[in-house]
Design an enzyme around this catalytic site. Structure first.
Site, PDB file in Angstrom:
ATOM      1  N   PHE A 173       0.819  -1.204   0.000  1.00  0.00           N
ATOM      2  CA  PHE A 173       0.000   0.000   0.000  1.00  0.00           C
ATOM      3  C   PHE A 173       0.865   1.272   0.000  1.00  0.00           C
ATOM      4  O   PHE A 173       0.908   2.027  -0.973  1.00  0.00           O
ATOM      5  CB  PHE A 173      -0.940  -0.073   1.204  1.00  0.00           C
ATOM      6  CG  PHE A 173      -1.528   1.220   1.666  1.00  0.00           C
ATOM      7  CD1 PHE A 173      -2.108   2.105   0.766  1.00  0.00           C
ATOM      8  CD2 PHE A 173      -1.514   1.550   3.016  1.00  0.00           C
ATOM      9  CE1 PHE A 173      -2.655   3.305   1.199  1.00  0.00           C
ATOM     10  CE2 PHE A 173      -2.069   2.724   3.457  1.00  0.00           C
ATOM     11  CZ  PHE A 173      -2.626   3.613   2.556  1.00  0.00           C
ATOM     12  N   ASP A 233      12.385 -11.971  -0.455  1.00  0.00           N
ATOM     13  CA  ASP A 233      12.118 -11.751   0.956  1.00  0.00           C
ATOM     14  C   ASP A 233      13.285 -11.004   1.591  1.00  0.00           C
ATOM     15  O   ASP A 233      14.447 -11.297   1.296  1.00  0.00           O
ATOM     16  CB  ASP A 233      11.912 -13.098   1.660  1.00  0.00           C
ATOM     17  CG  ASP A 233      11.320 -12.944   3.044  1.00  0.00           C
ATOM     18  OD1 ASP A 233      12.034 -12.467   3.949  1.00  0.00           O
ATOM     19  OD2 ASP A 233      10.140 -13.302   3.227  1.00  0.00           O
ATOM     20  N   ILE A 234      12.985 -10.047   2.475  1.00  0.00           N
ATOM     21  CA  ILE A 234      14.058  -9.256   3.078  1.00  0.00           C
ATOM     22  C   ILE A 234      14.890 -10.044   4.083  1.00  0.00           C
ATOM     23  O   ILE A 234      15.937  -9.561   4.531  1.00  0.00           O
ATOM     24  CB  ILE A 234      13.506  -7.994   3.762  1.00  0.00           C
ATOM     25  CG1 ILE A 234      12.504  -8.355   4.884  1.00  0.00           C
ATOM     26  CG2 ILE A 234      12.892  -7.051   2.747  1.00  0.00           C
ATOM     27  CD1 ILE A 234      12.118  -7.179   5.766  1.00  0.00           C
ATOM     28  N   ALA A 236       8.942  -2.690   4.178  1.00  0.00           N
ATOM     29  CA  ALA A 236       8.469  -4.068   4.264  1.00  0.00           C
ATOM     30  C   ALA A 236       8.233  -4.452   5.722  1.00  0.00           C
ATOM     31  O   ALA A 236       9.091  -4.234   6.580  1.00  0.00           O
ATOM     32  CB  ALA A 236       9.487  -5.014   3.640  1.00  0.00           C
ATOM     33  N   ALA A 237       7.071  -5.024   5.993  1.00  0.00           N
ATOM     34  CA  ALA A 237       6.723  -5.449   7.352  1.00  0.00           C
ATOM     35  C   ALA A 237       5.462  -6.287   7.295  1.00  0.00           C
ATOM     36  O   ALA A 237       4.704  -6.231   6.324  1.00  0.00           O
ATOM     37  CB  ALA A 237       6.488  -4.238   8.256  1.00  0.00           C
ATOM     38  N   SER A 293       6.284   2.913  13.636  1.00  0.00           N
ATOM     39  CA  SER A 293       4.834   2.947  13.876  1.00  0.00           C
ATOM     40  C   SER A 293       4.506   3.616  15.199  1.00  0.00           C
ATOM     41  O   SER A 293       5.261   3.520  16.179  1.00  0.00           O
ATOM     42  CB  SER A 293       4.289   1.523  13.884  1.00  0.00           C
ATOM     43  OG  SER A 293       2.963   1.478  14.349  1.00  0.00           O
ATOM     44  N   TYR A 296       3.702  -6.547  17.617  1.00  0.00           N
ATOM     45  CA  TYR A 296       4.063  -5.644  16.523  1.00  0.00           C
ATOM     46  C   TYR A 296       4.726  -4.374  17.055  1.00  0.00           C
ATOM     47  O   TYR A 296       5.766  -3.941  16.542  1.00  0.00           O
ATOM     48  CB  TYR A 296       2.816  -5.297  15.722  1.00  0.00           C
ATOM     49  CG  TYR A 296       3.054  -4.259  14.646  1.00  0.00           C
ATOM     50  CD1 TYR A 296       3.803  -4.560  13.510  1.00  0.00           C
ATOM     51  CD2 TYR A 296       2.515  -2.976  14.763  1.00  0.00           C
ATOM     52  CE1 TYR A 296       4.017  -3.607  12.524  1.00  0.00           C
ATOM     53  CE2 TYR A 296       2.723  -2.024  13.778  1.00  0.00           C
ATOM     54  CZ  TYR A 296       3.480  -2.339  12.662  1.00  0.00           C
ATOM     55  OH  TYR A 296       3.693  -1.394  11.692  1.00  0.00           O
ATOM     56  N   ARG A 313      -8.496   7.686  16.622  1.00  0.00           N
ATOM     57  CA  ARG A 313      -7.247   7.398  15.930  1.00  0.00           C
ATOM     58  C   ARG A 313      -6.846   8.592  15.066  1.00  0.00           C
ATOM     59  O   ARG A 313      -7.689   9.343  14.582  1.00  0.00           O
ATOM     60  CB  ARG A 313      -7.387   6.143  15.045  1.00  0.00           C
ATOM     61  CG  ARG A 313      -7.608   4.849  15.823  1.00  0.00           C
ATOM     62  CD  ARG A 313      -6.371   4.458  16.603  1.00  0.00           C
ATOM     63  NE  ARG A 313      -6.539   3.247  17.388  1.00  0.00           N
ATOM     64  CZ  ARG A 313      -6.847   3.211  18.677  1.00  0.00           C
ATOM     65  NH1 ARG A 313      -7.066   4.346  19.334  1.00  0.00           N
ATOM     66  NH2 ARG A 313      -6.943   2.068  19.324  1.00  0.00           N
ATOM     67  N   GLU A 317      -6.570  -2.346  23.338  1.00  0.00           N
ATOM     68  CA  GLU A 317      -5.814  -1.348  22.595  1.00  0.00           C
ATOM     69  C   GLU A 317      -5.890  -0.018  23.315  1.00  0.00           C
ATOM     70  O   GLU A 317      -6.817   0.227  24.098  1.00  0.00           O
ATOM     71  CB  GLU A 317      -6.386  -1.141  21.183  1.00  0.00           C
ATOM     72  CG  GLU A 317      -6.533  -2.360  20.350  1.00  0.00           C
ATOM     73  CD  GLU A 317      -7.133  -2.035  18.977  1.00  0.00           C
ATOM     74  OE1 GLU A 317      -7.898  -1.057  18.881  1.00  0.00           O
ATOM     75  OE2 GLU A 317      -6.817  -2.759  18.038  1.00  0.00           O
TER      76      GLU A 317
END
Length: 319
Positions: free
Chosen positions: A13, A58-59, A79-80, A122, A146, A214, A277
């Site tokens: 994305f 793949d990393i 990438a994640a 993040s 994460y 958010r 959360e």
């Protein structure tokens, strides 16, 4: 050989939007993506460009050949496995990609004399905090695998800058949305997930009363932040972490209501027990304004309209 920029996760994305912007500015771009969540269709329009190369890779695998063959000088590491709730069920898998994959890229970057390493971090690293907005001076308190992984990766990014002199920047993204974001994945982000569900005639789930908020940030504002970070002098690129967000937050209920209204449906959200959360996120952008001269441009209403119009157009293209 002409220098190249490496975009990991470039079929995803955010990565595909960054790839677009770099090529528009005349940069040679190599995309590395294992297509776990990315889609080659996000890059189809670039296949004829002499500035674009795609490698399905793949990393976590050896990357020396990529760095040497394409003379990589700038690394944009996006990438994640980026789904918070997915990480609860798959901590080992997400750790491998999010931490060890980052470490592998940092090693290759030092070995091949990369000039700039920009890491997509993040807001999940903040976790539970007693106050908002969330400033970079706060002590991270991640509450998900994460968030922990992004925090660990940030520490490696900073260490490689301090120890090896690799210019690095970590950008802490807040709730990014926009065209190309997938709603069909397990634990997909709110906006594409709600659209995907109501398009299928299903009631989207809403945790509690939807009062948690958010900082929804439009993808093109995120790309602006990344490009500004690439312009920082080396003296300011020593593992610094900077928020990139909208600087405003909205309740989940408000966003869901806007999506439902746009869709013109009578479907209503289905209330479910609240998730574990933080109740609120909101980016403090003082450092971003000072260091990057970053200022988000997109208001939620216009960003949602553009995003949902893209989803609708994609659906209309399907047979």
């Amino acid at each position: 050989m002409k220098e190249s920029s490496l975009v990991t996760g470039g079929a995803g994305f955010i990565g595909s939007h960054l790839t677009d912007r770099l090529i528009e500015s005349g940069k040679r771009v190599v995309v590395v993506d294992n297509l776990f969540t990315g889609k080659k269709s996000n890059l189809t329009h670039l296949e004829s460009s002499p500035l674009f190369t795609f490698l399905e890779k793949d990393i976590c695998t050896p990357l020396d050949e990529v760095f040497s063959a394409f003379n990589i000088k700038n690394v944009y590491h996006l990438a994640a496995i980026g789904r918070v709730r997915y990480s609860f069920a798959h901590p080992e898998q997400t750790h491998k990609t999010n931490v060890l994959g980052t470490l592998n890229l940092l090693e290759a970057s030092v070995k091949h004399n990369v000039e700039r390493f920009i890491f997509a971090s993040s807001s999940s690293i903040y976790g539970y905090q007693p106050t908002i907005p969330l400033a970079e001076s706060l002590i991270p308190n991640p509450v998900s695998p994460y968030g922990i992984q992004k925090r660990q990766a940030e520490e490696y990014v900073k260490w490689y800058s301090n120890f090896y002199g690799l210019p690095t920047i970590s950008l802490r993204f807040f709730n990014v949305y926009g065209a190309r974001q997938r709603g069909d994945l397990e634990h997909a982000p709110l906006i594409p997930k709600v659209w995907h569900e109501i398009s299928a005639g299903q009631a989207p789930e809403m945790y509690g009363n939807g009062t948690h908020t958010r900082d929804f940030t439009y993808v093109q504002d995120i790309i602006d932040g990344i490009q500004l970070a690439a312009l920082l002098p080396d003296s300011a690129s020593k593992g610094i972490a900077i928020n990139v967000g909208a600087g405003k937050n909205h309740s989940v209920r408000e966003v869901m209501e806007k999506i439902i209204s746009f869709a013109g449906t009578s479907i209503r959200p289905l209330k479910v027990p609240g998730a574990n959360e933080p109740s609120h996120t909101l980016s403090d952008l003082k450092l971003a304004r000072k260091v990057l001269d970053y200022s988000p441009k997109m208001k939620l209403e216009e960003g949602l309209f553009r995003t949902l119009s893209w989803y609708r157009a994609k659906e209309n293209q399907q047979p």
